[in-house]
Write a protein that holds these residues in place. Structure first.
Motif, PDB file in Angstrom:
ATOM      1  N   PRO A  81       0.850  -1.189   0.000  1.00 21.90           N
ATOM      2  CA  PRO A  81       0.000   0.000   0.000  1.00 21.90           C
ATOM      3  C   PRO A  81       0.887   1.241   0.000  1.00 21.90           C
ATOM      4  O   PRO A  81       1.893   1.305   0.701  1.00 21.90           O
ATOM      5  CB  PRO A  81      -0.795  -0.104   1.300  1.00 21.90           C
ATOM      6  CG  PRO A  81      -0.083  -1.114   2.125  1.00 21.90           C
ATOM      7  CD  PRO A  81       0.707  -1.975   1.202  1.00 21.90           C
ATOM      8  N   LYS A  82       0.521   2.208  -0.824  1.00 22.43           N
ATOM      9  CA  LYS A  82       1.327   3.410  -0.954  1.00 22.43           C
ATOM     10  C   LYS A  82       1.141   4.294   0.267  1.00 22.43           C
ATOM     11  O   LYS A  82       0.028   4.618   0.643  1.00 22.43           O
ATOM     12  CB  LYS A  82       0.904   4.174  -2.201  1.00 22.43           C
ATOM     13  CG  LYS A  82       1.869   5.232  -2.609  1.00 22.43           C
ATOM     14  CD  LYS A  82       2.109   5.159  -4.071  1.00 22.43           C
ATOM     15  CE  LYS A  82       3.251   6.059  -4.409  1.00 22.43           C
ATOM     16  NZ  LYS A  82       3.779   5.807  -5.676  1.00 22.43           N
ATOM     17  N   LYS A  83       2.262   4.645   0.883  1.00 22.08           N
ATOM     18  CA  LYS A  83       2.211   5.518   2.048  1.00 22.08           C
ATOM     19  C   LYS A  83       2.451   6.949   1.598  1.00 22.08           C
ATOM     20  O   LYS A  83       3.317   7.204   0.773  1.00 22.08           O
ATOM     21  CB  LYS A  83       3.280   5.132   3.064  1.00 22.08           C
ATOM     22  CG  LYS A  83       3.033   3.820   3.744  1.00 22.08           C
ATOM     23  CD  LYS A  83       4.087   3.566   4.795  1.00 22.08           C
ATOM     24  CE  LYS A  83       3.850   2.254   5.496  1.00 22.08           C
ATOM     25  NZ  LYS A  83       4.893   1.967   6.477  1.00 22.08           N
ATOM     26  N   ILE A  84       1.684   7.838   2.157  1.00 19.99           N
ATOM     27  CA  ILE A  84       1.884   9.252   1.882  1.00 19.99           C
ATOM     28  C   ILE A  84       2.780   9.791   2.981  1.00 19.99           C
ATOM     29  O   ILE A  84       2.504   9.601   4.162  1.00 19.99           O
ATOM     30  CB  ILE A  84       0.546  10.004   1.848  1.00 19.99           C
ATOM     31  CG1 ILE A  84      -0.324   9.461   0.723  1.00 19.99           C
ATOM     32  CG2 ILE A  84       0.784  11.494   1.659  1.00 19.99           C
ATOM     33  CD1 ILE A  84      -1.692  10.086   0.655  1.00 19.99           C
ATOM     34  N   GLY A  85       3.845  10.460   2.596  1.00 19.23           N
ATOM     35  CA  GLY A  85       4.796  10.973   3.561  1.00 19.23           C
ATOM     36  C   GLY A  85       4.239  12.111   4.385  1.00 19.23           C
ATOM     37  O   GLY A  85       3.204  12.706   4.071  1.00 19.23           O
ATOM     38  N   LYS A  86       4.956  12.417   5.434  1.00 18.42           N
ATOM     39  CA  LYS A  86       4.552  13.465   6.375  1.00 18.42           C
ATOM     40  C   LYS A  86       4.440  14.809   5.674  1.00 18.42           C
ATOM     41  O   LYS A  86       3.429  15.503   5.794  1.00 18.42           O
ATOM     42  CB  LYS A  86       5.577  13.530   7.510  1.00 18.42           C
ATOM     43  CG  LYS A  86       5.396  14.655   8.474  1.00 18.42           C
ATOM     44  CD  LYS A  86       6.511  14.647   9.506  1.00 18.42           C
ATOM     45  CE  LYS A  86       6.472  15.878  10.368  1.00 18.42           C
ATOM     46  NZ  LYS A  86       7.536  15.902  11.361  1.00 18.42           N
ATOM     47  N   SER A  87       5.462  15.185   4.915  1.00 19.22           N
ATOM     48  CA  SER A  87       5.441  16.498   4.271  1.00 19.22           C
ATOM     49  C   SER A  87       4.338  16.579   3.221  1.00 19.22           C
ATOM     50  O   SER A  87       3.691  17.616   3.080  1.00 19.22           O
ATOM     51  CB  SER A  87       6.794  16.820   3.652  1.00 19.22           C
ATOM     52  OG  SER A  87       7.139  15.869   2.680  1.00 19.22           O
ATOM     53  N   ARG A  88       4.092  15.486   2.511  1.00 15.22           N
ATOM     54  CA  ARG A  88       3.037  15.511   1.495  1.00 15.22           C
ATOM     55  C   ARG A  88       1.665  15.679   2.138  1.00 15.22           C
ATOM     56  O   ARG A  88       0.814  16.402   1.629  1.00 15.22           O
ATOM     57  CB  ARG A  88       3.092  14.241   0.670  1.00 15.22           C
ATOM     58  CG  ARG A  88       2.124  14.292  -0.478  1.00 15.22           C
ATOM     59  CD  ARG A  88       2.410  13.243  -1.488  1.00 15.22           C
ATOM     60  NE  ARG A  88       1.437  13.328  -2.550  1.00 15.22           N
ATOM     61  CZ  ARG A  88       1.323  12.444  -3.500  1.00 15.22           C
ATOM     62  NH1 ARG A  88       2.142  11.426  -3.543  1.00 15.22           N
ATOM     63  NH2 ARG A  88       0.406  12.568  -4.421  1.00 15.22           N
ATOM     64  N   GLN A  89       1.452  15.006   3.267  1.00 13.02           N
ATOM     65  CA  GLN A  89       0.182  15.174   3.983  1.00 13.02           C
ATOM     66  C   GLN A  89       0.013  16.625   4.415  1.00 13.02           C
ATOM     67  O   GLN A  89      -1.078  17.195   4.293  1.00 13.02           O
ATOM     68  CB  GLN A  89       0.153  14.288   5.227  1.00 13.02           C
ATOM     69  CG  GLN A  89       0.004  12.828   4.956  1.00 13.02           C
ATOM     70  CD  GLN A  89       0.037  12.013   6.241  1.00 13.02           C
ATOM     71  OE1 GLN A  89       0.169  12.554   7.333  1.00 13.02           O
ATOM     72  NE2 GLN A  89      -0.085  10.704   6.109  1.00 13.02           N
ATOM     73  N   MET A  90       1.095  17.200   4.920  1.00  8.54           N
ATOM     74  CA  MET A  90       1.030  18.592   5.377  1.00  8.54           C
ATOM     75  C   MET A  90       0.763  19.529   4.205  1.00  8.54           C
ATOM     76  O   MET A  90      -0.034  20.471   4.311  1.00  8.54           O
ATOM     77  CB  MET A  90       2.330  18.958   6.093  1.00  8.54           C
ATOM     78  CG  MET A  90       2.525  18.196   7.392  1.00  8.54           C
ATOM     79  SD  MET A  90       4.163  18.340   8.086  1.00  8.54           S
ATOM     80  CE  MET A  90       4.175  20.048   8.597  1.00  8.54           C
ATOM     81  N   HIS A  91       1.422  19.283   3.069  1.00 10.00           N
ATOM     82  CA  HIS A  91       1.217  20.131   1.892  1.00 10.00           C
ATOM     83  C   HIS A  91      -0.221  20.035   1.400  1.00 10.00           C
ATOM     84  O   HIS A  91      -0.840  21.054   1.062  1.00 10.00           O
ATOM     85  CB  HIS A  91       2.179  19.730   0.776  1.00 10.00           C
ATOM     86  CG  HIS A  91       3.609  20.046   1.090  1.00 10.00           C
ATOM     87  ND1 HIS A  91       4.641  19.682   0.264  1.00 10.00           N
ATOM     88  CD2 HIS A  91       4.190  20.679   2.119  1.00 10.00           C
ATOM     89  CE1 HIS A  91       5.784  20.081   0.782  1.00 10.00           C
ATOM     90  NE2 HIS A  91       5.533  20.693   1.913  1.00 10.00           N
ATOM     91  N   GLU A  92      -0.753  18.820   1.356  1.00 11.07           N
ATOM     92  CA  GLU A  92      -2.129  18.652   0.898  1.00 11.07           C
ATOM     93  C   GLU A  92      -3.114  19.365   1.827  1.00 11.07           C
ATOM     94  O   GLU A  92      -4.085  19.963   1.361  1.00 11.07           O
ATOM     95  CB  GLU A  92      -2.468  17.169   0.790  1.00 11.07           C
ATOM     96  CG  GLU A  92      -1.776  16.501  -0.378  1.00 11.07           C
ATOM     97  CD  GLU A  92      -2.032  15.008  -0.451  1.00 11.07           C
ATOM     98  OE1 GLU A  92      -2.727  14.461   0.449  1.00 11.07           O
ATOM     99  OE2 GLU A  92      -1.545  14.388  -1.400  1.00 11.07           O
ATOM    100  N   ALA A  93      -2.856  19.326   3.114  1.00 16.43           N
ATOM    101  CA  ALA A  93      -3.731  20.023   4.066  1.00 16.43           C
ATOM    102  C   ALA A  93      -3.656  21.528   3.847  1.00 16.43           C
ATOM    103  O   ALA A  93      -4.678  22.229   3.889  1.00 16.43           O
ATOM    104  CB  ALA A  93      -3.340  19.673   5.500  1.00 16.43           C
TER     105      ALA A  93
END
Length: 153
Positions: A81-93
């Motif tokens: 399963p593809k994990k979304i990194g911490k920074s990507r989650q923050m950027h998307e938010a």
């Protein structure tokens, strides 16, 4: 009598001792990592036996790393399963809050929103927002601590 030659010899001995201590620490850490990997492999094999009904397809990590070709289970490629990194989650938010609001948003509001949405704290808001601006040219800094998402008209 203490001279430079004696001092250099003492320093060489100190360096040799320090090198040996560091090597021992690396050996210990490597050993603990290998032990933990073995534990994880054992737990995965136990889970694998429950899911697949047998452990014939499970290859130990040491032999998997030694072989040049990827390990496959009876011709079926296992996808992780593809994990979304911490920074990507923050950027998307950050993009989400900027796109939702049409008016300028304070940096502190963005920071709180990201913390609430992702659980991660933005360490340096200015640097974070500069990264956001580089990713999307529609994000613009209006004034000190004010950011807006400008839709193309």
């Amino acid at each position: 009598m203490f001279n430079e030659r004696t001092a250099l010899k003492i320093r060489l001995e100190q360096m040799a001792d320090a090198e040996e201590r560091i090597l021992q620490e690396f050996r210990r850490e490597r050993q603990t990592i290998l032990e933990r990997l073995r534990e994880l492999d054992a737990s995965e094999s136990a889970v694998g036996e429950l899911e697949y009904g047998g452990s014939a397809d499970i290859v130990p990590i040491s032999s998997a790393l030694d072989s040049a070709e990827p390990v496959r289970k009876s011709g079926i490629r296992m996808t992780k399963p593809k994990k979304i990194g911490k920074s990507r989650q923050m950027h998307e938010a950050a993009f989400r809050i900027l796109k939702e609001r049409l008016q300028p948003v304070k940096g502190t509001e963005i920071q709180e929103f990201i913390l609430n949405e992702t659980g991660f704290k933005v360490a340096n808001m200015t640097t974070f927002m500069k990264t956001i601006q580089r990713k999307d040219k529609q994000v613009r800094k209006l004034d000190r601590g004010l950011y807006i998402f400008e839709k193309d008209s």
